[in-house]
Design an enzyme around this catalytic site. Structure first.
Site, PDB file in Angstrom:
ATOM      1  N   ASP A  34      14.838 -20.122   2.661  1.00  0.00           N
ATOM      2  CA  ASP A  34      15.517 -19.038   3.378  1.00  0.00           C
ATOM      3  C   ASP A  34      16.953 -19.389   3.734  1.00  0.00           C
ATOM      4  O   ASP A  34      17.543 -18.801   4.638  1.00  0.00           O
ATOM      5  CB  ASP A  34      14.746 -18.694   4.651  1.00  0.00           C
ATOM      6  CG  ASP A  34      14.615 -19.893   5.592  1.00  0.00           C
ATOM      7  OD1 ASP A  34      14.401 -21.010   5.086  1.00  0.00           O
ATOM      8  OD2 ASP A  34      14.723 -19.715   6.816  1.00  0.00           O
ATOM      9  N   ARG A  43      25.009 -26.425  -0.314  1.00  0.00           N
ATOM     10  CA  ARG A  43      24.110 -27.074  -1.275  1.00  0.00           C
ATOM     11  C   ARG A  43      24.767 -27.121  -2.666  1.00  0.00           C
ATOM     12  O   ARG A  43      24.766 -28.148  -3.339  1.00  0.00           O
ATOM     13  CB  ARG A  43      22.789 -26.310  -1.389  1.00  0.00           C
ATOM     14  CG  ARG A  43      22.055 -26.097  -0.084  1.00  0.00           C
ATOM     15  CD  ARG A  43      21.282 -27.320   0.367  1.00  0.00           C
ATOM     16  NE  ARG A  43      20.436 -26.971   1.490  1.00  0.00           N
ATOM     17  CZ  ARG A  43      20.838 -26.912   2.757  1.00  0.00           C
ATOM     18  NH1 ARG A  43      22.101 -27.201   3.049  1.00  0.00           N
ATOM     19  NH2 ARG A  43      20.007 -26.571   3.724  1.00  0.00           N
ATOM     20  N   LYS A 147      10.062 -15.909  10.145  1.00  0.00           N
ATOM     21  CA  LYS A 147      10.604 -17.122  10.779  1.00  0.00           C
ATOM     22  C   LYS A 147      11.809 -16.757  11.628  1.00  0.00           C
ATOM     23  O   LYS A 147      12.620 -15.909  11.250  1.00  0.00           O
ATOM     24  CB  LYS A 147      11.011 -18.124   9.712  1.00  0.00           C
ATOM     25  CG  LYS A 147      11.712 -19.360  10.269  1.00  0.00           C
ATOM     26  CD  LYS A 147      12.562 -20.026   9.214  1.00  0.00           C
ATOM     27  CE  LYS A 147      13.805 -20.623   9.842  1.00  0.00           C
ATOM     28  NZ  LYS A 147      14.560 -21.473   8.948  1.00  0.00           N
ATOM     29  N   GLU A 188       9.887 -21.290  16.044  1.00  0.00           N
ATOM     30  CA  GLU A 188      10.644 -22.501  15.710  1.00  0.00           C
ATOM     31  C   GLU A 188      11.644 -22.871  16.806  1.00  0.00           C
ATOM     32  O   GLU A 188      12.779 -22.408  16.791  1.00  0.00           O
ATOM     33  CB  GLU A 188      11.380 -22.335  14.376  1.00  0.00           C
ATOM     34  CG  GLU A 188      12.156 -23.577  13.968  1.00  0.00           C
ATOM     35  CD  GLU A 188      12.861 -23.460  12.629  1.00  0.00           C
ATOM     36  OE1 GLU A 188      13.522 -24.439  12.230  1.00  0.00           O
ATOM     37  OE2 GLU A 188      12.760 -22.400  11.984  1.00  0.00           O
ATOM     38  N   GLU A 190      13.744 -25.647  17.490  1.00  0.00           N
ATOM     39  CA  GLU A 190      14.203 -26.914  16.914  1.00  0.00           C
ATOM     40  C   GLU A 190      15.075 -27.681  17.889  1.00  0.00           C
ATOM     41  O   GLU A 190      16.073 -27.165  18.389  1.00  0.00           O
ATOM     42  CB  GLU A 190      14.981 -26.678  15.618  1.00  0.00           C
ATOM     43  CG  GLU A 190      15.534 -27.985  15.051  1.00  0.00           C
ATOM     44  CD  GLU A 190      16.243 -27.851  13.725  1.00  0.00           C
ATOM     45  OE1 GLU A 190      16.644 -28.896  13.171  1.00  0.00           O
ATOM     46  OE2 GLU A 190      16.408 -26.720  13.239  1.00  0.00           O
ATOM     47  N   LYS A 230       6.648 -24.158  14.368  1.00  0.00           N
ATOM     48  CA  LYS A 230       7.492 -24.982  13.500  1.00  0.00           C
ATOM     49  C   LYS A 230       8.429 -25.819  14.380  1.00  0.00           C
ATOM     50  O   LYS A 230       9.551 -25.427  14.673  1.00  0.00           O
ATOM     51  CB  LYS A 230       8.305 -24.124  12.523  1.00  0.00           C
ATOM     52  CG  LYS A 230       9.183 -24.961  11.581  1.00  0.00           C
ATOM     53  CD  LYS A 230       9.839 -24.133  10.495  1.00  0.00           C
ATOM     54  CE  LYS A 230      10.726 -25.008   9.613  1.00  0.00           C
ATOM     55  NZ  LYS A 230      11.308 -24.279   8.466  1.00  0.00           N
ATOM     56  N   SER A 301       6.952 -27.421   6.707  1.00  0.00           N
ATOM     57  CA  SER A 301       7.751 -26.254   6.332  1.00  0.00           C
ATOM     58  C   SER A 301       9.142 -26.791   6.037  1.00  0.00           C
ATOM     59  O   SER A 301      10.037 -26.766   6.877  1.00  0.00           O
ATOM     60  CB  SER A 301       7.791 -25.214   7.456  1.00  0.00           C
ATOM     61  OG  SER A 301       8.609 -24.106   7.083  1.00  0.00           O
ATOM     62  N   TYR A 364      21.532 -22.708   9.494  1.00  0.00           N
ATOM     63  CA  TYR A 364      21.038 -22.142   8.233  1.00  0.00           C
ATOM     64  C   TYR A 364      21.920 -20.982   7.809  1.00  0.00           C
ATOM     65  O   TYR A 364      22.325 -20.177   8.623  1.00  0.00           O
ATOM     66  CB  TYR A 364      19.599 -21.638   8.422  1.00  0.00           C
ATOM     67  CG  TYR A 364      18.590 -22.762   8.385  1.00  0.00           C
ATOM     68  CD1 TYR A 364      18.014 -23.156   7.184  1.00  0.00           C
ATOM     69  CD2 TYR A 364      18.253 -23.462   9.524  1.00  0.00           C
ATOM     70  CE1 TYR A 364      17.106 -24.193   7.137  1.00  0.00           C
ATOM     71  CE2 TYR A 364      17.346 -24.500   9.484  1.00  0.00           C
ATOM     72  CZ  TYR A 364      16.784 -24.859   8.298  1.00  0.00           C
ATOM     73  OH  TYR A 364      15.877 -25.899   8.252  1.00  0.00           O
TER      74      TYR A 364
END
Length: 364
Positions: A34, A43, A147, A188, A190, A230, A301, A364
């Site tokens: 995602d 990336r 998510k 999630e 984090e 998560k 995940s 993200y």
């Protein structure tokens, strides 16, 4: 006075619980694919590939078609909005491809982090406006889970009580909206690995955050049997001078979960948090080998920790697709074993398996 009100029928509850259980059944985990367009730019720039839609489609096609041999390893895929509506070279939608392989389709629904005023650089996550309508549409289009990522930081002054409370309530509101639309929410919270904090500090903060999250989920009447958690693993900060054994990470993580995560939750799917591919697998294995009672499925995940070697092997070249698929399959199979406490390192890791995937203030 607290009044009991149950908004869901038995059939509605069963649908949510069944989806959650299928995702983490028998050592299965989640491929987190995602990444936003901005994240994909990071990336692709690392391998010299242009960040255009066709390249993103080709790369994700590589991952999704490799899942044909991973029915026992991958129970769900988290899609980005763009990816939900893309197709293979043969004209098969990615969603249809996943469903044919009996892999649950998930969707990232948050709109990213924004500053939380009056704090020391802390954030909350936006995207609640219009979320119910988006969830209803995604459900029609094939998604069964979602998510939403909230982010907290460890420093001398953080996380603040405000940040913990605000993010817990945002996660609970999101989870409630998802369940109303028959979508299983992945919760999630984090805690970033940035910093010099030790293992004990991370465990303490993780416990406080999880306690707040599950209090908020209870307050919002979220059906826990139809959710997944998560979290980060309990690890020392990336710049901590002390290096801890996998067994210590496993014990600290399981203790934090046991103290705060109800047994009603079907599964815990860890994020990799900037660990290398191999490190994330070894730590997941250690968590599952921890001798304490663990009432939930403990799985993965992973985004970068499943994809780093595959991305490097692919390099944007069509002729490299078979080799890249093999790298991805190698990581998926390794983590499937780790989710059962059965992984044994062979020393034959992929091209990027030992490379740190840490990024400061990762978004993200």
């Amino acid at each position: 006075m607290t009044h009991q009100h149950n908004p869901f029928s038995p059939e509605h509850k069963k649908e949510l619980a069944d989806i959650a259980h299928r995702i983490v059944a028998n050592g299965k985990g989640i491929l987190a694919a995602d990444e936003s367009t901005g994240s994909m730019d990071k990336r692709f720039s690392s391998i010299g590939v242009d960040n255009i839609e066709e390249n993103r489609r080709c790369y994700r096609q590589l991952l999704f078609t490799a899942n044909k041999e991973l029915a026992d390893c991958v129970g769900g895929i988290i899609f980005f909005h763009e990816t939900m509506y893309q197709k293979t070279d043969d004209g098969v939608s990615f969603v249809e491809l996943a469903k044919k392989l009996k892999i649950e389709v998930g969707i990232k629904v948050d709109k990213g982090v924004v500053p939380l005023a009056g704090t020391n650089g802390e954030t909350t996550t936006q995207g609640l406006d219009g979320l119910s309508e988006r969830c209803a549409q995604y459900k029609k289009d094939g998604a069964n889970f979602a998510k939403w990522r909230c982010v907290l930081k460890i420093s001398e002054t953080t996380p603040s009580s405000l940040a913990i409370m605000e993010n817990a309530n945002v996660l609970a509101r999101y989870a409630s909206i998802c369940q109303q639309n028959r979508i299983v929410p992945i919760v999630e919270p984090e805690i970033l690995p940035d910093g010099t904090h030790d293992l004990k500090r991370c465990q303490y903060v993780s416990e406080k955050v999880l306690a707040a999250v599950y209090k908020a989920l209870s307050d919002h009447h979220v059906y826990l049997e139809g959710t997944l958690l998560k979290p980060n693993m309990v690890t020392a900060g990336h710049a901590c001078p002390t290096k801890y054994k996998p067994e210590e990470v496993g014990m600290a993580t399981v203790v934090a979960l046991r103290r705060n995560v109800p047994a009603a939750v079907p599964g815990v799917v860890f994020l990799s948090g900037g660990q290398s591919e191999e490190e994330a697998t070894i730590h997941l294995n250690a968590i599952n080998q921890c001798p304490l009672l663990k009432p939930w499925a403990l799985s993965f995940s992973y985004g970068r920790a499943l994809q780093a070697s595959a991305l490097k092997a692919w390099g944007g070249k069509k002729e490299n697709v078979p080799g890249a698929m093999e790298e991805y399959k190698k990581r998926a199979k390794a983590n499937h074993l780790a989710a059962q406490g059965k992984y044994v390192a062979t020393g034959q890791a992929g091209a990027a398996a030992g490379e740190s995937l840490f990024q400061a203030d990762h978004a993200y």
